[in-house]
Design a protein around this motif. Sequence first.
Motif, short mmCIF file in Angstrom:
data_model
loop_
_atom_site.label_atom_id
_atom_site.label_comp_id
_atom_site.label_asym_id
_atom_site.label_seq_id
_atom_site.Cartn_x
_atom_site.Cartn_y
_atom_site.Cartn_z
N TRP A 44 0.81 -1.21 0.00
CA TRP A 44 0.00 0.00 0.00
C TRP A 44 0.84 1.27 0.00
N MET A 45 1.92 1.29 0.77
CA MET A 45 2.79 2.46 0.77
C MET A 45 3.50 2.61 -0.58
N THR A 46 3.80 1.48 -1.21
CA THR A 46 4.40 1.51 -2.55
C THR A 46 3.42 2.13 -3.54
N PHE A 47 2.16 1.72 -3.45
CA PHE A 47 1.13 2.27 -4.34
C PHE A 47 0.91 3.75 -4.05
N VAL A 48 0.85 4.12 -2.79
CA VAL A 48 0.62 5.52 -2.42
C VAL A 48 1.74 6.40 -2.96
N TYR A 49 2.97 5.91 -2.89
CA TYR A 49 4.09 6.68 -3.43
C TYR A 49 3.87 6.96 -4.92
N GLY A 50 3.52 5.92 -5.67
CA GLY A 50 3.27 6.10 -7.09
C GLY A 50 2.07 6.99 -7.36
N PHE A 51 1.02 6.83 -6.57
CA PHE A 51 -0.19 7.64 -6.73
C PHE A 51 0.13 9.12 -6.55
N LEU A 52 0.88 9.44 -5.51
CA LEU A 52 1.22 10.84 -5.24
C LEU A 52 2.19 11.40 -6.26
N ALA A 53 2.96 10.52 -6.89
CA ALA A 53 3.88 10.98 -7.93
C ALA A 53 3.15 11.26 -9.24
N VAL A 54 2.11 10.48 -9.54
CA VAL A 54 1.39 10.61 -10.80
C VAL A 54 0.28 11.65 -10.73
N PRO A 100 -0.15 14.74 -9.53
CA PRO A 100 0.08 16.12 -10.03
C PRO A 100 0.11 16.22 -11.54
N LYS A 101 0.60 15.20 -12.22
CA LYS A 101 0.65 15.22 -13.69
C LYS A 101 -0.75 15.15 -14.28
N ILE A 102 -1.62 14.34 -13.66
CA ILE A 102 -3.01 14.26 -14.12
C ILE A 102 -3.71 15.60 -13.92
N ILE A 103 -3.49 16.20 -12.76
CA ILE A 103 -4.13 17.49 -12.45
C ILE A 103 -3.68 18.55 -13.44
N VAL A 104 -2.36 18.65 -13.69
CA VAL A 104 -1.84 19.66 -14.61
C VAL A 104 -2.41 19.44 -16.01
N GLY A 160 -6.72 13.95 -21.64
CA GLY A 160 -6.15 14.42 -20.39
C GLY A 160 -5.64 13.30 -19.51
N MET A 161 -6.19 12.10 -19.67
CA MET A 161 -5.70 10.93 -18.93
C MET A 161 -4.55 10.25 -19.66
N LEU A 162 -4.60 10.26 -20.99
CA LEU A 162 -3.55 9.62 -21.77
C LEU A 162 -2.21 10.33 -21.61
N ILE A 163 -2.23 11.64 -21.58
CA ILE A 163 -0.99 12.41 -21.55
C ILE A 163 -0.09 12.02 -20.38
N PRO A 164 -0.58 12.00 -19.13
CA PRO A 164 0.30 11.60 -18.03
C PRO A 164 0.76 10.15 -18.12
N MET A 165 0.00 9.30 -18.81
CA MET A 165 0.34 7.88 -18.87
C MET A 165 1.44 7.56 -19.87
N ILE A 166 1.74 8.47 -20.79
CA ILE A 166 2.72 8.17 -21.83
C ILE A 166 4.01 8.97 -21.67
N VAL A 167 4.21 9.57 -20.49
CA VAL A 167 5.43 10.33 -20.25
C VAL A 167 6.22 9.67 -19.11
N PRO A 168 7.53 9.89 -19.05
CA PRO A 168 8.32 9.38 -17.92
C PRO A 168 7.88 10.02 -16.62
N ILE A 169 8.09 9.34 -15.51
CA ILE A 169 7.62 9.83 -14.22
C ILE A 169 8.32 11.11 -13.79
N ASP A 170 9.54 11.33 -14.24
CA ASP A 170 10.27 12.52 -13.83
C ASP A 170 10.09 13.71 -14.77
N THR A 171 9.12 13.66 -15.66
CA THR A 171 8.84 14.80 -16.52
C THR A 171 8.36 15.98 -15.69
N PRO A 172 9.03 17.13 -15.74
CA PRO A 172 8.60 18.30 -14.96
C PRO A 172 7.18 18.72 -15.30
#
Length: 402
Positions: free
Chosen positions: A91-101, A103-107, A135-147
């Motif tokens: 769960w903490m592993t998933f939460v880390y990924g959720f919180l990382a992704v 902001p990209k979805i929101i932007v 709007g959902m596809l865009i965050p899914m096709i970029v690297p996680i560290d994309t500013p």
Amino acid sequence: MKALRKFLNKMKPNFEEGGKLSMFQSVFDGFETFLFVPNKTSRSGVHIHDSIDSKRIMSVVIVALAPALLFGMYNIGHQHNLATGWNPGFWMTFVYGFLAVLPKIIVSYVVGLGIEFVVAQWKKEEIQEGFLVSGMLIPMIVPIDTPLWMIAVATAFAVVFAKEVFGGTGYNIFNVALVTRAFLFFAYPAAMSGDQVFVRTEATFGIGGANVLDAFSGATPLGQIGTAAKEAIGSFQTVDVLGQPLTTWDYFVGLIPGSIGETSVLAILVGAAILLFTGVASWKTMFSVFAGGAVMAAIFNIIGTTVVMTISPVDHLFLGGFAFGAVFMATDPVTSARTETGKYIYGILVGAFAIIIRALNPGYPEGMMLAILLMNTFAPLIDYYVVESNIKRRLKRVHVRE
């Protein structure tokens, strides 16, 4: 729901023409029609009524994307755990990924929908639903560290120049999400490739360890294959963050470095089943992409002069964004071929060109993005010749009967 309906009815006059909030009429209409089915009916003309509209189609696609998105969130945390050498549990592993992704979805949605709201209000039209999927596809096709600022700039560019200038939803000739990815790739190549952008290693959000591996490398399997020397033909092996060998099963499950939503073929196939069962996507296009890619990979296997040419057809279909592009991008009903025969031709060429680009362009080991954008350009031409061929064949039947 009745209370919400009454509240909206009470607020509606303020947003209609002459109301004090009339400048936000399109925004209110979009919110209202998202919650409730419109009660407007056509008064003239002939119309075909169906149980599904664009809003429902977009909703089905969002549901189909959910497995790949959720898996991608977990994989972000999993790759972080491997890189830092610390595992806090599922769960903490998933939460880390959720919180990382997140902001990209929101932007993505704030920028894209914001532009669509402004354009709709300026043109005094209803807000279209097309960006719900983009709007959902865009965050899914970029690297996680994309500013985030890069995502904002690229999204704005794609919505304005690849969609609104053509007339909005249903008129664009290029896939909006892929134009966003192409803009990022060509404008900021360092942020889109390499071994430092696909795995997040810092201990953000209060989760994670500080011991990053000395031999850490977050290069994707395709990235490793693309940079492999010719001397490695027959012995080359992709590895994970820990340097452990990867197998075809690893590619299929998806616990490997890669763009957020593209790594798990298993999750993508679950989404494909949803799209096919509901009839939203064409199986002809989807199947043809995989077939075209497999045949072209087999041809390159015969040539076999580089490592990427010796990769098995199955591995080619599982690696990178091939499966994701085949299921969610190539099947876009707006930018792909629409005739039944054209769908086969379009899909085969998308799959074939994706592998050709991978094999012949060592600087760009992916291939799927450029293949789909290229075929977006030729989709109308394919449909034109398919229709012309049908017309000529029917004319010959008429002459024979006479």
